[in-house]
Design a protein around this motif. Sequence first.
Motif, short mmCIF file in Angstrom:
data_model
loop_
_atom_site.label_atom_id
_atom_site.label_comp_id
_atom_site.label_asym_id
_atom_site.label_seq_id
_atom_site.Cartn_x
_atom_site.Cartn_y
_atom_site.Cartn_z
N ALA A 32 0.83 -1.20 0.00
CA ALA A 32 0.00 0.00 0.00
C ALA A 32 0.87 1.25 0.00
O ALA A 32 0.60 2.22 -0.74
N ASP A 33 1.90 1.24 0.85
CA ASP A 33 2.80 2.39 0.89
C ASP A 33 3.55 2.54 -0.43
O ASP A 33 3.78 3.66 -0.91
N ALA A 34 3.94 1.42 -1.01
CA ALA A 34 4.64 1.48 -2.30
C ALA A 34 3.73 2.05 -3.38
O ALA A 34 4.16 2.88 -4.21
N GLU A 35 2.46 1.64 -3.41
CA GLU A 35 1.52 2.17 -4.38
C GLU A 35 1.32 3.67 -4.19
O GLU A 35 1.23 4.44 -5.16
N LEU A 36 1.26 4.09 -2.91
CA LEU A 36 1.10 5.51 -2.62
C LEU A 36 2.27 6.33 -3.18
O LEU A 36 2.07 7.37 -3.82
N VAL A 37 3.48 5.84 -2.96
CA VAL A 37 4.67 6.56 -3.45
C VAL A 37 4.64 6.66 -4.97
O VAL A 37 4.92 7.72 -5.56
N GLU A 38 4.29 5.57 -5.64
CA GLU A 38 4.26 5.60 -7.10
C GLU A 38 3.19 6.56 -7.61
O GLU A 38 3.40 7.27 -8.61
#
Length: 433
Positions: free
Chosen positions: A14-20
């Motif tokens: 989820a955090d990775a998707e947010l950053v992208e």
Amino acid sequence: MSEYRLLLIEDNPADAELVEDLLDDCAERGYVVERAGRLREALGLLEERPFDIALLDLGLPDSQGLDTLRLLVESAGGIPVVVMTGHQDRGTGTGAIRLGAQDFLPKEELHPALLARALHYAMERYRSQREVRLMATAFDSAQAIVVTDPQGRILRANHAFTRITGYAEDEVLGKNPRVLQSGRQDLEFYHRLWTELLENDHWEGEIWNRRRDGSVYPQWESISAVRNEAGQLEYFVAVFHDISEQKRLEAELEHEATTDRLTGLYNRQRFDAELDRALARTERYASEAGAILFDIDHFKRLNDTHGHDIGDRVLVELSRRVAHSLRRADFLARWGGEEFVVLLPETDAEGARYMAERLRREIAATPFEDAGPVTISLGVTILHRDDDPDTLLKRLDNALYDAKHAGRNCTAYHHRAPGEDADAEAPPLSLLQ
């Protein structure tokens, strides 16, 4: 739009998707993102291909906290790193900066502008730091480096400058590099140097300078002008190194190539070069010069009777005696075997014959140790404006032949060789005995 390769090291999808998503909203820059959910995976990707920056979460399944950053920096130190922290853990962020991270970002404060700005400045700071380290390393190189302002006042000098010149940096700050001048180069030399430097923004060459202790030494120097984007001169940077050892080796090689090993006199190769210069002076300035070719009478008999060691000693002693009798400007060389040749600058025919006869008498007057009396035969001539080396040497050789044919221990003078146009005022051959 520029694209940058970003390695996102984050185990939470989820955090990775947010950053992208946030990166997609960074309109001014584009990022090609690759994800790694573990530190080991990230290190593997860094080994396989280059990245422009890494965005790192400190809490990974195989590594936690600042140890994660430490392992990343130690294993893949050639990349800027921005750390993501949680729970307002600014103490961890500060520690990350001390370990080499370029910046830290609390996850709960992330938004496109902040993320884009942090990544951009992280890459710029990292690039600047690398350039500073590179310049510092270059400045501390084995070559001396001096930086001056456009007026020539010294702003910086490195340790190699102190080692070579003996001057500490604080002794020369604000001074002009002319404090090093040795006086060996004239004003014309420096005029040409500055003309080339200002026209081409570069000069390179050999120059002699003076150390703090007063000793003079040669250096190879390169000077470059540094200009700003508007073309205005900002600095001069001089880089140089001491070439004393190089010059010493060159002198040794020159000495070996042009010196007879037994007698220490110049050899035939050096004589040929000196003769060319003498003939050029005679042709250009109509200056007078004489030449003498002589050899030891019955030298083979001397070697057969007393041995070659005694013969070598005779050659060495005879060389010493002749050199002692000549003027400082005269040039003496061993022609080969028992033959020797002399050039007499600023000497007319009478002076050349006088010098030859003087040498003949001085050699005959004092016996040589273990060899007894030794005599020499001499051929003499003068240089003419229309001479070439072959013509002159043939005339000398003919004169020496005549001296031997006349009974040895005598001097023969040829003004012109047979077949040459003889000057009316001098006979072609005369003998002194």
